[in-house]
Write an enzyme that holds these catalytic residues in place. Structure first.
Site, PDB file in Angstrom:
ATOM      1  N   ASP A 132      76.136   7.393 -33.412  1.00 22.22           N
ATOM      2  CA  ASP A 132      76.285   6.843 -32.075  1.00 22.22           C
ATOM      3  C   ASP A 132      75.100   7.251 -31.216  1.00 22.22           C
ATOM      4  OD1 ASP A 132      77.650   5.287 -30.216  1.00 22.22           O
ATOM      5  OD2 ASP A 132      78.561   7.039 -29.289  1.00 22.22           O
ATOM      6  N   TYR A 134      72.801   6.710 -27.447  1.00 20.72           N
ATOM      7  CA  TYR A 134      73.061   6.998 -26.022  1.00 20.72           C
ATOM      8  C   TYR A 134      71.937   6.284 -25.282  1.00 20.72           C
ATOM      9  CZ  TYR A 134      74.309  10.411 -22.264  1.00 20.72           C
ATOM     10  OH  TYR A 134      74.742  11.039 -21.117  1.00 20.72           O
ATOM     11  N   HIS A 139      73.844   4.438 -18.112  1.00 19.44           N
ATOM     12  CA  HIS A 139      74.964   5.274 -18.545  1.00 19.44           C
ATOM     13  C   HIS A 139      74.542   6.746 -18.609  1.00 19.44           C
ATOM     14  CE1 HIS A 139      78.485   6.688 -20.710  1.00 19.44           C
ATOM     15  NE2 HIS A 139      77.702   7.141 -21.670  1.00 19.44           N
ATOM     16  N   ARG A 148      76.280  17.188 -14.947  1.00 20.82           N
ATOM     17  CA  ARG A 148      75.282  18.222 -14.617  1.00 20.82           C
ATOM     18  C   ARG A 148      74.714  17.935 -13.227  1.00 20.82           C
ATOM     19  NH1 ARG A 148      73.886  16.333 -19.572  1.00 20.82           N
ATOM     20  NH2 ARG A 148      72.225  15.125 -18.593  1.00 20.82           N
ATOM     21  N   GLU A 205      84.354   3.328 -24.491  1.00 17.54           N
ATOM     22  CA  GLU A 205      82.922   3.123 -24.303  1.00 17.54           C
ATOM     23  C   GLU A 205      82.601   1.730 -24.817  1.00 17.54           C
ATOM     24  OE1 GLU A 205      80.656   6.480 -25.857  1.00 17.54           O
ATOM     25  OE2 GLU A 205      80.853   7.438 -23.881  1.00 17.54           O
ATOM     26  N   GLU A 207      80.423  -0.749 -26.308  1.00 16.72           N
ATOM     27  CA  GLU A 207      79.208  -0.637 -27.115  1.00 16.72           C
ATOM     28  C   GLU A 207      79.094  -1.828 -28.059  1.00 16.72           C
ATOM     29  OE1 GLU A 207      78.294   3.097 -28.919  1.00 16.72           O
ATOM     30  OE2 GLU A 207      79.429   4.275 -27.444  1.00 16.72           O
ATOM     31  N   ASP A 239      83.876   2.973 -28.584  1.00 16.17           N
ATOM     32  CA  ASP A 239      83.792   4.382 -28.973  1.00 16.17           C
ATOM     33  C   ASP A 239      84.711   5.192 -28.048  1.00 16.17           C
ATOM     34  OD1 ASP A 239      82.862   6.779 -30.060  1.00 16.17           O
ATOM     35  OD2 ASP A 239      81.211   6.908 -28.622  1.00 16.17           O
ATOM     36  N   ARG A 243      87.308  12.459 -22.299  1.00 11.88           N
ATOM     37  CA  ARG A 243      86.307  13.039 -21.391  1.00 11.88           C
ATOM     38  C   ARG A 243      86.542  14.501 -21.073  1.00 11.88           C
ATOM     39  NH1 ARG A 243      82.406   9.590 -22.362  1.00 11.88           N
ATOM     40  NH2 ARG A 243      82.942   7.460 -21.775  1.00 11.88           N
ATOM     41  N   GLN A 246      85.436  16.391 -24.055  1.00 12.80           N
ATOM     42  CA  GLN A 246      83.974  16.277 -24.138  1.00 12.80           C
ATOM     43  C   GLN A 246      83.276  17.243 -23.181  1.00 12.80           C
ATOM     44  OE1 GLN A 246      82.665  12.274 -23.373  1.00 12.80           O
ATOM     45  NE2 GLN A 246      80.490  12.761 -23.457  1.00 12.80           N
ATOM     46  N   TYR A 250      80.796  19.897 -25.224  1.00 14.86           N
ATOM     47  CA  TYR A 250      79.603  19.176 -25.689  1.00 14.86           C
ATOM     48  C   TYR A 250      78.291  19.947 -25.649  1.00 14.86           C
ATOM     49  CZ  TYR A 250      77.394  17.960 -21.195  1.00 14.86           C
ATOM     50  OH  TYR A 250      76.732  17.998 -20.008  1.00 14.86           O
ATOM     51  N   LYS A 259      85.160  12.510 -29.685  1.00 14.82           N
ATOM     52  CA  LYS A 259      84.776  11.181 -30.169  1.00 14.82           C
ATOM     53  C   LYS A 259      85.312  10.859 -31.559  1.00 14.82           C
ATOM     54  CE  LYS A 259      81.648  10.500 -26.820  1.00 14.82           C
ATOM     55  NZ  LYS A 259      81.469   9.294 -26.023  1.00 14.82           N
ATOM     56  N   THR A 263      87.319   5.090 -33.405  1.00 13.05           N
ATOM     57  CA  THR A 263      86.319   4.134 -32.922  1.00 13.05           C
ATOM     58  C   THR A 263      86.776   2.766 -33.400  1.00 13.05           C
ATOM     59  OG1 THR A 263      84.582   5.796 -33.179  1.00 13.05           O
ATOM     60  CG2 THR A 263      83.862   3.511 -32.935  1.00 13.05           C
ATOM     61  N   THR A 356      77.178   3.563 -24.795  1.00 15.83           N
ATOM     62  CA  THR A 356      77.826   2.802 -23.727  1.00 15.83           C
ATOM     63  C   THR A 356      76.799   1.939 -23.012  1.00 15.83           C
ATOM     64  OG1 THR A 356      79.278   4.669 -23.427  1.00 15.83           O
ATOM     65  CG2 THR A 356      79.250   3.037 -21.664  1.00 15.83           C
ATOM     66  N   GLU A 370      82.597   6.032 -15.596  1.00 13.76           N
ATOM     67  CA  GLU A 370      81.660   5.569 -14.573  1.00 13.76           C
ATOM     68  C   GLU A 370      82.338   4.631 -13.566  1.00 13.76           C
ATOM     69  OE1 GLU A 370      79.339   4.568 -18.203  1.00 13.76           O
ATOM     70  OE2 GLU A 370      77.694   4.508 -16.736  1.00 13.76           O
TER      71      GLU A 370
HETATM   72 MN    MN Z   1      79.429   6.345 -27.526  1.00 13.45          MN
END
Ligand code: MN
Length: 426
Positions: A132, A134, A139, A148, A205, A207, A239, A243, A246, A250, A259, A263, A356, A370
């Site tokens: 996967d 990114y 996104h 962050r 997600e 995708e 996906d 959250r 995650q 992560y 994850k 899927t 995503t 989001e």
């Molecule tokens: Mn993904």
């Protein structure tokens, strides 16, 4: 123009015209009928063509019929781009309104064309590996801002390479498979210690999956041209993401339990050849990528994407997001090149998740994370209910179509219903 893409083509399958599966599309899938064995097919209008029946009847030239009877597309895909293209051209010809070979053979037609409404669709390809990426700048920026807040949204490597992680092939399932809410460990930033329980921030997600159609030798990199030729096609991909799990797990190695629980993949693989008329320039890449990633022509595709939610018992679904495959910063070919550049052996049946696909505006984001800004701005559904994240019983559907010159190339839909977390006491 490839003659199979000609907008003027008309099929004798009358329901094909104006549908998501016109003669210009011919997406590949795997189906079964009346509890029979799984067979390879292509969709046209409201029918699925049993490709193996045509091969057995000698209508597909030298393509061996047994590759269509294995219940997965891998053996056909392994035959390579020249065979994909030849087979598409031949199927297009056999389905054309002015060609009588199949149209006028009632007995063969009855065996070869099955109503889509009567079949069960399966995962179209045996997924060998699932990586996967990114690759949507919007996104990655949104997630960076939320997870962050005190650091730059994009990490320093992001504009130089397609960031990705190795996912799990074992839990890639076909559209329609129910999705069990995962259990896991979470710790919100303000909490003193982690706790264990059902995920409370279950998300999707939006995708696309790139289906790799080439086996590469370990230790041998691919060129961008080889990568592009080695892409069989594209399918919808959701996906699913936990959250809260995650956010706690992560750093530093990326998502793991958040994850791997599920899927979902759409049942139809639209070939790269069918998408050729929809090729568009992606976002400008600045700084210019290193030479091995540099592309000299447009490598993105204009495919409209949509997210819809229906709560338990809801009479209608609510479209909550609209995006486009063309927003992707790193193209699928760049992802494949980068994946193989260090010597990783790629396999027919590998899938590359795009990451995503979020667009620039708020309604074009590709996840609830989001769209609701981490649950702070809940969405309102048609029946008045609100959603921060997914609830048990929700049906989530993503869909996609490319449109041009009166032709729609549809990807079908990719959906899943959320089931409650398992009853488990560790
Ligand atoms: Mn993904």
């Amino acid at each position: 123009m490839n003659p199979t893409n000609d907008p003027a083509l008309v099929s004798w399958v009358e329901t094909a015209q104006g549908s998501d599966f016109p003669i210009q599309n011919l997406p590949w899938g795997v189906f079964s009928f009346n509890d029979g064995p799984a067979r390879v097919g292509v969709a046209i209008g409201d029918r699925v063509v049993d490709v193996g029946v045509l091969a057995e009847a000698g209508l597909l030239g030298d393509v061996p019929a047994d590759v269509f009877a294995t219940g997965v597309l891998n053996d056909f895909v392994r035959l390579g781009p020249a065979v994909w293209s030849r087979t598409r051209a031949r199927l297009s010809e056999l389905l054309r309104a002015d060609v009588g070979r199949l149209r006028d053979d009632a007995a063969l037609r009855a065996r070869a064309l099955v109503p889509l409404a009567d079949v069960r669709l399966h995962l179209p390809i045996r997924v060998e590996g699932y990586t996967d990426f990114y690759s949507s700048r919007e996104h990655a920026t949104n997630v960076g801002r939320m997870f962050r807040p005190d650091a730059p949204a994009l990490l320093p490597n992001w504009l130089h390479l397609p960031v990705g992680y190795n996912g799990r092939a074992s839990t890639v399932v076909v559209s329609g498979t129910p999705i069990r809410r995962p259990l896991g460990q979470t710790k919100a930033p303000g909490e003193a210690a982690p706790s264990f329980g059902p995920c409370r921030r279950l998300d999707l997600e939006l995708e696309m999956a790139t289906i790799v159609g080439v086996d590469t030798e370990m230790g041998r990199p691919l060129t961008l041209e080889e990568a592009e030729r080695g892409i069989f096609g594209y399918a919808l991909l959701n996906d699913w993401s936990a959250r809260d799990i995650q956010q706690w797990e992560y750093v530093p190695l990326g998502p793991f339990q958040a994850k791997v629980f599920a899927t979902s993949m759409g049942p139809w693989i639209v070939t790269a050849e069918a998408l050729e008329p929809f090729r568009v320039e992606g976002p400008k890449q600045d700084p210019e990528p290193l030479p091995y990633l540099r592309q000299s022509k447009p490598m993105n595709y204009d495919v409209e994407l949509e997210i819809a939610i229906a709560g338990p018992g809801a009479r209608e679904e609510t479209v909550v997001g609209r995006s486009n495959f063309a927003h992707l910063y790193w193209s699928s070919a760049q992802q494949l090149v980068h994946h193989a550049i260090g010597g990783c052996a790629m396999k027919v049946g590998d899938i590359l998740g795009s990451g995503t696909i979020s667009g620039p505006s708020e309604g074009s984001f590709g996840s609830l994370l989001e769209l609701t800004w981490n649950g702070q701005r809940p969405l309102r559904l048609a029946d008045g209910a609100t959603r921060g994240f997914l609830e048990d019983g929700d049906r989530l559907t993503i869909s996609g179509r490319a449109r041009r010159d009166g032709v729609t190339i549809g990807f079908g839909a990719c959906s899943g219903v959320i089931l409650p977390a398992p009853d488990f006491r560790g």
